[in-house]
Structure formats: structure tokens, C-alpha cells
Design an enzyme around this catalytic site. Structure first.
Site, PDB file in Angstrom:
ATOM      1  N   CYS A  56     -22.115   1.893  36.829  1.00  0.00           N
ATOM      2  CA  CYS A  56     -20.811   2.448  36.890  1.00  0.00           C
ATOM      3  C   CYS A  56     -19.368   1.778  36.037  1.00  0.00           C
ATOM      4  O   CYS A  56     -18.640   2.081  35.118  1.00  0.00           O
ATOM      5  CB  CYS A  56     -20.236   2.946  37.764  1.00  0.00           C
ATOM      6  SG  CYS A  56     -21.432   3.922  38.037  1.00  0.00           S
ATOM      7  N   ASP A  57     -19.314   0.232  36.624  1.00  0.00           N
ATOM      8  CA  ASP A  57     -18.570  -0.410  36.484  1.00  0.00           C
ATOM      9  C   ASP A  57     -17.185  -1.840  36.268  1.00  0.00           C
ATOM     10  O   ASP A  57     -17.046  -2.122  35.787  1.00  0.00           O
ATOM     11  CB  ASP A  57     -17.327  -0.583  38.083  1.00  0.00           C
ATOM     12  CG  ASP A  57     -16.693   0.985  38.845  1.00  0.00           C
ATOM     13  OD1 ASP A  57     -16.637   1.703  38.360  1.00  0.00           O
ATOM     14  OD2 ASP A  57     -16.946   0.735  40.122  1.00  0.00           O
ATOM     15  N   CYS A  61     -21.650  -0.412  41.888  1.00  0.00           N
ATOM     16  CA  CYS A  61     -22.219   0.120  40.773  1.00  0.00           C
ATOM     17  C   CYS A  61     -22.214  -0.951  39.715  1.00  0.00           C
ATOM     18  O   CYS A  61     -21.106  -0.196  38.769  1.00  0.00           O
ATOM     19  CB  CYS A  61     -22.020   1.585  40.944  1.00  0.00           C
ATOM     20  SG  CYS A  61     -23.413   2.045  39.461  1.00  0.00           S
TER      21      CYS A  61
HETATM   22  C1  LIG Z   1     -17.817   5.156  43.605  1.00  0.00           C
HETATM   23  C2  LIG Z   1     -18.671   5.472  43.151  1.00  0.00           C
HETATM   24  C3  LIG Z   1     -18.415   5.033  42.141  1.00  0.00           C
HETATM   25  C4  LIG Z   1     -19.411   6.190  40.656  1.00  0.00           C
HETATM   26  N1  LIG Z   1     -19.165   5.665  39.446  1.00  0.00           N
HETATM   27  C5  LIG Z   1     -20.436   6.387  38.669  1.00  0.00           C
HETATM   28  C6  LIG Z   1     -20.252   6.262  37.517  1.00  0.00           C
HETATM   29  O1  LIG Z   1     -19.122   5.748  37.007  1.00  0.00           O
HETATM   30  N2  LIG Z   1     -20.835   6.691  36.818  1.00  0.00           N
HETATM   31  C7  LIG Z   1     -22.109   7.761  37.092  1.00  0.00           C
HETATM   32  O2  LIG Z   1     -23.358   8.411  36.178  1.00  0.00           O
HETATM   33  N3  LIG Z   1     -22.748   7.611  38.117  1.00  0.00           N
HETATM   34  C8  LIG Z   1     -21.711   6.785  39.618  1.00  0.00           C
HETATM   35  N4  LIG Z   1     -21.727   6.436  40.346  1.00  0.00           N
HETATM   36  C9  LIG Z   1     -22.849   7.032  41.127  1.00  0.00           C
HETATM   37  C10 LIG Z   1     -23.158   8.817  41.370  1.00  0.00           C
HETATM   38  O3  LIG Z   1     -21.916   9.461  42.375  1.00  0.00           O
HETATM   39  C11 LIG Z   1     -24.205   9.292  41.668  1.00  0.00           C
HETATM   40  O4  LIG Z   1     -25.005   8.730  40.964  1.00  0.00           O
HETATM   41  C12 LIG Z   1     -24.317  10.762  42.026  1.00  0.00           C
HETATM   42  O5  LIG Z   1     -22.976  11.919  42.732  1.00  0.00           O
HETATM   43  C13 LIG Z   1     -25.895  11.088  43.337  1.00  0.00           C
HETATM   44  O6  LIG Z   1     -25.989  12.470  42.458  1.00  0.00           O
HETATM   45  P1  LIG Z   1     -26.473  13.536  43.756  1.00  0.00           P
HETATM   46  O7  LIG Z   1     -26.018  14.896  43.631  1.00  0.00           O
HETATM   47  O8  LIG Z   1     -27.927  12.996  43.979  1.00  0.00           O
HETATM   48  O9  LIG Z   1     -26.120  13.199  45.395  1.00  0.00           O
HETATM   49  P2  LIG Z   1     -24.521  12.373  46.132  1.00  0.00           P
HETATM   50  O10 LIG Z   1     -23.638  13.158  44.937  1.00  0.00           O
HETATM   51  O11 LIG Z   1     -24.725  11.539  46.404  1.00  0.00           O
HETATM   52  O12 LIG Z   1     -24.438  14.311  46.568  1.00  0.00           O
HETATM   53  C14 LIG Z   1     -25.324  14.204  48.218  1.00  0.00           C
HETATM   54  C15 LIG Z   1     -24.142  15.278  49.242  1.00  0.00           C
HETATM   55  O13 LIG Z   1     -25.522  15.417  49.876  1.00  0.00           O
HETATM   56  C16 LIG Z   1     -24.141  15.847  50.699  1.00  0.00           C
HETATM   57  N5  LIG Z   1     -25.392  16.182  52.274  1.00  0.00           N
HETATM   58  C17 LIG Z   1     -26.066  15.027  52.435  1.00  0.00           C
HETATM   59  N6  LIG Z   1     -26.467  14.898  53.809  1.00  0.00           N
HETATM   60  C18 LIG Z   1     -26.540  16.596  54.262  1.00  0.00           C
HETATM   61  C19 LIG Z   1     -26.406  17.115  55.628  1.00  0.00           C
HETATM   62  N7  LIG Z   1     -26.896  16.427  56.509  1.00  0.00           N
HETATM   63  N8  LIG Z   1     -26.192  18.501  55.648  1.00  0.00           N
HETATM   64  C20 LIG Z   1     -24.700  18.659  54.081  1.00  0.00           C
HETATM   65  N9  LIG Z   1     -24.553  18.783  53.605  1.00  0.00           N
HETATM   66  C21 LIG Z   1     -25.817  16.922  52.997  1.00  0.00           C
HETATM   67  C22 LIG Z   1     -23.697  14.775  51.417  1.00  0.00           C
HETATM   68  O14 LIG Z   1     -22.097  15.368  51.944  1.00  0.00           O
HETATM   69  C23 LIG Z   1     -22.916  14.844  49.599  1.00  0.00           C
HETATM   70  O15 LIG Z   1     -22.348  15.724  49.365  1.00  0.00           O
HETATM   71  C24 LIG Z   1     -20.915   5.867  41.978  1.00  0.00           C
HETATM   72  C25 LIG Z   1     -20.905   6.154  43.037  1.00  0.00           C
HETATM   73  C26 LIG Z   1     -19.648   5.921  43.785  1.00  0.00           C
HETATM   74  C27 LIG Z   1     -19.520   5.789  45.340  1.00  0.00           C
END
Ligand SMILES: Cc1cc2nc3c(=O)[nH]c(=O)nc-3n(C[C@H](O)[C@H](O)[C@H](O)COP(=O)(O)OP(=O)(O)OC[C@H]3O[C@@H](n4cnc5c(N)ncnc54)[C@H](O)[C@@H]3O)c2cc1C
Length: 305
Positions: free
Chosen positions: A136-137, A133
Site C-alpha cells: 500500500c505505502d 502494508c
Molecule cells: C492504514 C491502512 C492502509 C491500507 N492501505 C491500503 C491500500 O492503499 N490499498 C489496498 O488495496 N489496501 C490497503 N489496506 C488494506 C485494506 O484496507 C484491506 O485489505 C481491506 O480493507 C480488507 O477488506 P475486508 O472487507 O476483507 O476486511 P476489513 O476492511 O477489515 O473489514 C472487516 C470489517 O468487519 C468488521 N467486523 C469484524 N468483526 C466483527 C463482528 N464480530 N461484528 C461486526 N463487525 C465485525 C470490522 O469492524 C471491519 O469493519 C490498508 C489497510 C490499512 C489498515
């Protein structure tokens, strides 16, 4: 079988915010998460672009705070992997290995995973120079040399963004032309800091505690060379966690769920929020915004139906 007004699949920033809103509206809501509450952001060392934390905050602390706040108004949670999802008449049925629940409305907030290169060094150095990302970084690599792997829109946008902070940005692509849109290509080719390394693949990412370089192979000539970089941004796509929902909802070619501005999908009573949905900016701030909108929309739906 337990019946709820709303079920939320996924406990990342989008799902936890949707759960906070839905339960604060007084809805009987349950959230199902298979891994760590907080979602992908728990993997981030330091988050500097989520408003409200002027000094930044660790990803794990932010995820935990989202989780604690989501429980304040009665949201129930289940830790389990959703393995089946069907719709019968107006009810949605959700199964895990151990339980079955039904809900009048569902918010899909299951996120997506970054596609990995699967080369030596990648897992070990993720967070220590390997990133997926640039938004992010990128800032962490000010005045350093970095590489972007990929040739699509994301890779080229990342390279352009990184050229704002970094000394030099190498774009390593396995073909001799980019897949990115022409407009993006034109801009990228005009930025002197961006250098393209064509017809090449990464064999390994080098470094003990942090990235020091890459071994790359030219697939036309077979030549192997090393490239000194402090960071590598892997931009070869995403794998949306949408397989379970394919037969019930409109999904685009990339596997993302199509919604309108109110997070409504093509199926009444079914909403999607966060990284899983089409055109998501894949940021915590946007996932949280989607979750709030989905929470409001689900309340309106339950009230009207
Ligand atoms: C290393 C890293 C660094 C990042 N740094 C930043 C940053 O600095 N700033 C920023 O804004 N964003 C950052 N991001 C991006 C950010 O984390 C994501 O945009 C955000 O978490 C998305 O949120 P979400 O709730 O849509 O999905 P997610 O955070 O992906 O959450 C989805 C959840 O659904 C669960 N899930 C999926 N399928 C199932 C299932 N079948 N049954 C039960 N549970 C399920 C998963 O386990 C997961 O916990 C980073 C991402 C990573 C990986």
C-alpha cells in the site's frame, strides 16, 4: 427473531461488495458492522492502487462510496458487534447484545487486524511513516531509508518489495535467523540494499509529525542505538477476526478461514471473503473480488437449497 436469506458479518470492502451482489440478485440480505462502514480502508490516507481512480482516492471517501453503492438494491444494515454465532439444523443464528437474527446462508467478511509492536510513537505516527502494508505505502518512500520489523515471509517479501523503491531497507529481527522460507531468504540476502539488524527489538519510534528514526536494543549485548529512517513497516503478523467461527468452520493455524475458489467454507451455506480468508492478498481489490464471488455463490446456494 428476524429471518433473512443471507447475513453478512463485516462491512469492509468484501462485505459491502457481497451485500451489493446478494441484494442485486434479489436476496433478502442483511449486513452487520460493529464499527465504520468501509472497514480498514477508512484508515488509509490515500489509496493509489485501487483501479478506477487514476489520481488515487482517500480511504474514507472510498469506504463511503462502497457503503452508499451497497445500499442501492435493498441491502439492510445493522450497526452492532456480533457476539455469538451458532448453527442449528440448516439455519445460522447470529446474536449481538441487543438482537438475534437467523439466516439460511452467511458470508463472513470480518477481516483481520495488524499485530502491533506496542511501542511509544507507534499509534501517534501511524499514517505518518508507520505502516503495516508495504504494497500500500512503499511507493511513498521512494529513495528514502526505511526499516522493516519482523523475520517471517511477510517481512522479507515486504523488504524485497521496498528495495524496488527505497534507498536502503533495514530488516530488524529479534532473532539471529529468519523464519521466512529459504527461497525468500536467498533472494533477500542477495539484494545489496537490504541490511539485516539481528537480535534486536524496537524500543520506540521517534518523530513529531512524521517518523525520523527508531531506538533499537540489541538483546544479546543490551546496547541501545538509534537508526535514522523515514518509514517503518511493521510486519509481525495479523490477528484474524475469526474467533467466533472456530467451532463451525475449518480455520488454518494462523486463524484464517479456509475456502475454495467460490468462497465456500467447509460448512454448507457458510462463505468467507476478503482478508479473513486463507491466502488473501489483503488488498481492497482482492477483498472486493472475493465479495463479488461470495455474492454469486450465495445466490446459487439459496436457489439450490
Ligand atoms: C492504514 C491502512 C492502509 C491500507 N492501505 C491500503 C491500500 O492503499 N490499498 C489496498 O488495496 N489496501 C490497503 N489496506 C488494506 C485494506 O484496507 C484491506 O485489505 C481491506 O480493507 C480488507 O477488506 P475486508 O472487507 O476483507 O476486511 P476489513 O476492511 O477489515 O473489514 C472487516 C470489517 O468487519 C468488521 N467486523 C469484524 N468483526 C466483527 C463482528 N464480530 N461484528 C461486526 N463487525 C465485525 C470490522 O469492524 C471491519 O469493519 C490498508 C489497510 C490499512 C489498515
Amino acid at each position: 427473531m428476524n429471518e433473512y436469506e443471507v447475513a453478512i458479518i463485516g462491512g469492509g470492502p468484501a462485505g459491502l461488495t457481497a451485500g451489493l451482489y446478494a441484494s442485486r440478485y434479489g436476496l433478502n440480505a442483511v449486513l452487520i458492522e460493529r464499527g465504520m462502514y468501509g472497514g480498514q480502508i477508512v484508515n488509509a490516507g490515500h489509496v493509489e492502487n485501487y483501479p478506477g481512480f487514476p489520481q488515487g482516492i482517500s480511504g474514507i471517501d472510498l469506504g463511503q462510496m462502497f457503503y452508499e453503492q451497497s445500499l442501492r438494491f435493498g441491502l439492510q444494515t445493522i450497526t452492532a458487534d456480533v457476539t455469538s454465532f451458532t448453527k442449528v439444523d440448516k439455519l445460522f443464528n447470529i446474536s449481538t447484545d441487543d438482537i438475534k437474527i437467523s439466516a439460511r446462508a452467511v458470508i463472513i467478511a470480518s477481516g483481520s487486524n495488524y499485530r502491533k509492536l506496542d511501542v511509544p510513537g507507534e499509534n501517534k505516527l501511524t499514517g505518518a511513516g508507520v505502516s503495516y502494508c508495504a504494497t500500500c505505502d512503499g511507493f511513498l518512500f521512494r529513495n528514502k531509508d526505511v526499516a522493516v520489523i519482523g523475520g517471517g515471509d511477510t517481512a522479507i517479501s515486504d523488504a524485497m518489495e521496498l528495495s524496488q523503491h527505497c534507498n536502503k531497507v533495514y530488516v530488524i529481527h529479534r532473532r539471529h535467523e529468519l523464519r521466512a522460507t529459504q527461497a525468500l531468504q536467498r533472494i533477500a540476502f542477495s539484494i545489496p540494499k537490504i541490511e539485516f539488524i539481528w537480535d534486536s527489538v524496537v524500543l520506540s519510534i521517534e518523530g513529531e509529525d512524521k517518523v525520523t528514526g527508531l531506538n533499537i536494543k540489541n538483546i544479546q549485548t543490551g546496547d541501545v542505538s538509534s537508526l535514522a529512517v523515514a518509514g517503518v513497516f511493521i510486519a509481525i503478523g495479523f490477528i484474524p477476526n475469526s474467533g467466533l467461527f472456530k467451532s463451525i468452520v475449518d480455520i488454518n493455524e494462523a486463524g484464517n478461514i479456509v475456502t475454495d475458489d467460490l468462497m465456500r467454507t467447509s460448512t454448507p451455506g457458510l462463505f468467507a471473503a476478503g482478508d479473513i480468508r486463507r491466502n488473501s492478498a489483503r488488498q481492497v481489490a482482492t477483498a472486493v473480488g472475493d465479495g463479488a464471488t461470495a455474492g454469486k455463490s450465495v445466490f446459487a446456494y439459496i436457489k439450490e437449497s
